[in-house]
Design a protein around this motif. Sequence first.
Motif, mmCIF file in Angstrom:
data_model
loop_
_atom_site.group_PDB
_atom_site.id
_atom_site.type_symbol
_atom_site.label_atom_id
_atom_site.label_comp_id
_atom_site.label_asym_id
_atom_site.label_seq_id
_atom_site.Cartn_x
_atom_site.Cartn_y
_atom_site.Cartn_z
ATOM 1 N N HIS A 30 9.750 4.176 -15.754
ATOM 2 C CA HIS A 30 8.747 3.381 -15.055
ATOM 3 C C HIS A 30 8.649 3.797 -13.589
ATOM 4 C CE1 HIS A 30 6.293 -0.310 -15.704
ATOM 5 N NE2 HIS A 30 6.310 -0.340 -14.382
ATOM 6 N N LEU A 31 9.804 3.983 -12.956
ATOM 7 C CA LEU A 31 9.815 4.406 -11.561
ATOM 8 C C LEU A 31 9.248 5.814 -11.404
ATOM 9 C CD1 LEU A 31 13.304 3.070 -10.416
ATOM 10 C CD2 LEU A 31 11.070 2.271 -9.631
ATOM 11 N N TRP A 32 9.579 6.698 -12.340
ATOM 12 C CA TRP A 32 9.100 8.077 -12.246
ATOM 13 C C TRP A 32 7.577 8.134 -12.380
ATOM 14 C CZ3 TRP A 32 6.660 11.429 -15.729
ATOM 15 C CH2 TRP A 32 6.613 12.765 -15.335
ATOM 16 N N ILE A 33 7.040 7.396 -13.335
ATOM 17 C CA ILE A 33 5.583 7.365 -13.508
ATOM 18 C C ILE A 33 4.913 6.779 -12.272
ATOM 19 C CG2 ILE A 33 3.710 6.344 -14.858
ATOM 20 C CD1 ILE A 33 5.603 6.403 -17.276
ATOM 21 N N SER A 34 5.471 5.695 -11.742
ATOM 22 C CA SER A 34 4.886 5.047 -10.566
ATOM 23 C C SER A 34 4.914 5.973 -9.360
ATOM 24 C CB SER A 34 5.632 3.749 -10.259
ATOM 25 O OG SER A 34 5.584 2.850 -11.353
ATOM 26 N N ALA A 35 6.032 6.684 -9.162
ATOM 27 C CA ALA A 35 6.135 7.602 -8.035
ATOM 28 C C ALA A 35 5.158 8.764 -8.175
ATOM 29 C CB ALA A 35 7.568 8.122 -7.925
ATOM 30 N N LEU A 36 5.002 9.284 -9.376
ATOM 31 C CA LEU A 36 4.067 10.383 -9.607
ATOM 32 C C LEU A 36 2.641 9.950 -9.307
ATOM 33 C CD1 LEU A 36 3.431 13.241 -10.679
ATOM 34 C CD2 LEU A 36 3.343 12.244 -12.982
ATOM 35 N N VAL A 37 2.262 8.785 -9.808
ATOM 36 C CA VAL A 37 0.904 8.274 -9.583
ATOM 37 C C VAL A 37 0.673 8.023 -8.095
ATOM 38 C CG1 VAL A 37 -0.628 6.321 -10.015
ATOM 39 C CG2 VAL A 37 0.686 7.304 -11.886
ATOM 40 N N LEU A 38 1.658 7.426 -7.425
ATOM 41 C CA LEU A 38 1.511 7.134 -5.994
ATOM 42 C C LEU A 38 1.377 8.419 -5.186
ATOM 43 C CD1 LEU A 38 1.528 4.966 -3.763
ATOM 44 C CD2 LEU A 38 4.008 5.219 -3.671
ATOM 45 N N ALA A 39 2.126 9.450 -5.543
ATOM 46 C CA ALA A 39 2.058 10.716 -4.814
ATOM 47 C C ALA A 39 0.680 11.360 -4.975
ATOM 48 C CB ALA A 39 3.148 11.658 -5.309
ATOM 49 N N ILE A 40 0.157 11.394 -6.199
ATOM 50 C CA ILE A 40 -1.161 12.003 -6.427
ATOM 51 C C ILE A 40 -2.247 11.220 -5.704
ATOM 52 C CG2 ILE A 40 -2.868 12.575 -8.182
ATOM 53 C CD1 ILE A 40 -0.570 13.013 -10.142
ATOM 54 N N ALA A 41 -2.207 9.885 -5.827
ATOM 55 C CA ALA A 41 -3.227 9.059 -5.173
ATOM 56 C C ALA A 41 -3.135 9.163 -3.655
ATOM 57 C CB ALA A 41 -3.074 7.605 -5.614
ATOM 58 N N SER A 42 -1.922 9.282 -3.108
ATOM 59 C CA SER A 42 -1.762 9.393 -1.655
ATOM 60 C C SER A 42 -2.342 10.698 -1.129
ATOM 61 C CB SER A 42 -0.280 9.292 -1.274
ATOM 62 O OG SER A 42 0.256 8.042 -1.632
ATOM 63 N N VAL A 43 -2.136 11.780 -1.866
ATOM 64 C CA VAL A 43 -2.692 13.072 -1.449
ATOM 65 C C VAL A 43 -4.214 13.015 -1.386
ATOM 66 C CG1 VAL A 43 -2.962 15.482 -2.149
ATOM 67 C CG2 VAL A 43 -0.718 14.398 -2.262
ATOM 68 N N ILE A 44 -4.815 12.229 -2.257
ATOM 69 C CA ILE A 44 -6.274 12.123 -2.289
ATOM 70 C C ILE A 44 -6.785 11.133 -1.252
ATOM 71 C CG2 ILE A 44 -8.261 11.474 -3.712
ATOM 72 C CD1 ILE A 44 -6.608 12.336 -6.161
ATOM 73 N N ALA A 45 -6.191 9.944 -1.197
ATOM 74 C CA ALA A 45 -6.772 8.837 -0.445
ATOM 75 C C ALA A 45 -6.376 8.811 1.024
ATOM 76 C CB ALA A 45 -6.385 7.510 -1.110
ATOM 77 N N LEU A 46 -5.125 9.120 1.350
ATOM 78 C CA LEU A 46 -4.677 8.969 2.733
ATOM 79 C C LEU A 46 -5.382 9.921 3.701
ATOM 80 C CD1 LEU A 46 -0.836 8.296 2.323
ATOM 81 C CD2 LEU A 46 -2.705 6.663 2.660
ATOM 82 N N PRO A 47 -5.492 11.231 3.402
ATOM 83 C CA PRO A 47 -6.241 12.086 4.331
ATOM 84 C C PRO A 47 -7.709 11.678 4.456
ATOM 85 C CG PRO A 47 -4.891 13.412 2.858
ATOM 86 C CD PRO A 47 -4.875 12.021 2.314
ATOM 87 N N LEU A 48 -8.315 11.274 3.344
ATOM 88 C CA LEU A 48 -9.709 10.847 3.405
ATOM 89 C C LEU A 48 -9.857 9.586 4.249
ATOM 90 C CD1 LEU A 48 -12.612 11.226 2.450
ATOM 91 C CD2 LEU A 48 -12.047 9.923 0.389
ATOM 92 N N GLY A 49 -8.955 8.628 4.057
ATOM 93 C CA GLY A 49 -9.012 7.409 4.856
ATOM 94 C C GLY A 49 -8.753 7.675 6.327
ATOM 95 N N ALA A 50 -7.828 8.589 6.629
ATOM 96 C CA ALA A 50 -7.567 8.941 8.025
ATOM 97 C C ALA A 50 -8.789 9.593 8.666
ATOM 98 C CB ALA A 50 -6.367 9.877 8.097
ATOM 99 N N PHE A 51 -9.489 10.436 7.919
ATOM 100 C CA PHE A 51 -10.701 11.070 8.450
ATOM 101 C C PHE A 51 -11.774 10.034 8.729
ATOM 102 C CE2 PHE A 51 -14.944 12.761 7.544
ATOM 103 C CZ PHE A 51 -15.032 13.772 8.485
ATOM 104 N N VAL A 52 -11.958 9.095 7.799
ATOM 105 C CA VAL A 52 -12.978 8.057 7.983
ATOM 106 C C VAL A 52 -12.616 7.173 9.171
ATOM 107 C CG1 VAL A 52 -14.033 6.020 6.934
ATOM 108 C CG2 VAL A 52 -13.667 8.070 5.565
ATOM 109 N N GLY A 53 -11.345 6.783 9.283
ATOM 110 C CA GLY A 53 -10.941 5.927 10.388
ATOM 111 C C GLY A 53 -10.998 6.616 11.733
ATOM 112 N N HIS A 54 -10.721 7.913 11.756
ATOM 113 C CA HIS A 54 -10.713 8.650 13.027
ATOM 114 C C HIS A 54 -12.123 8.946 13.516
ATOM 115 C CE1 HIS A 54 -9.515 11.475 16.132
ATOM 116 N NE2 HIS A 54 -10.290 12.396 15.581
#
Length: 255
Positions: A30-54
């Motif tokens: 359960h932890l491994w699946i959650s960490a994998l999903v969080l890592a993939i989603a973070s690579v997609i969403a965090l840079p995009l959100g930082a660009f929009v906010g900046h």
Amino acid sequence: MNLFLDAFAWLTDPANWTGAGSIPQRTWEHLWISALVLAIASVIALPLGAFVGHTGRGRESAVMVSGGLRALPTLGVLTLFGLWLGIGLRAPVPALVILAIPPLLAGAYAGFEAVDRRTIDAARAMGMRETQVVAKVELPLGLPIVVGGIRSATLQIIATATLAAYVADEGLGRFIFAGLKTRDYPEMLGGSILVILLALVIDGCLAIAQRVAVPAGVRATRTSEPQSRRTSELRSRPTRPRTIAGRPDTEGKQE
């Protein structure tokens, strides 16, 4: 009440803590699946959100995409991916990534937008490049809100990763689906309790991380503000004349 006692007996049964399909193994999956999903989603969403906010560009589109993805039923998306990609983790991982993107995206651009524009203008006036403004000003000041978005996304992933067992033999959701199939309700309740406990533990760790992410200068300002406010209130409070036996003390104040 008997059902909870039976679930407690199932949780404390040594046979459920050893071997294949045991509680530790399912928890790790359960932890491994959650960490994998969080890592993939973070690579997609965090840079995009930082660009929009900046830059402030594409904010409306980001809000629309975030709201639209939140409205998608996870079980329906998981079923579609299962029919398309087949049995295994290939189906639940992209479905859970779609679920995790909205809070990560919202937390990223909200954190960068929360930084005072005057602080950013001052950094630019000092000669900082845009990359330095992002790395040394916006990111440290907006990090608590960004971590808050990560915290929200992580809890949603952990809670919804139980659905991974719908198309894959992975995670704590196996206890819930196996108990539902065999009508073993103590196992179902025990699996649910494990998911709840895991979510609470992870949430507590991320809450500490969110508090630590606040810059030291901001923490010092927050703690000094109430004291300075009390001092100013005491100074602005009018003084009352002393009284003697219920009458004002007018001695020594003759004209």
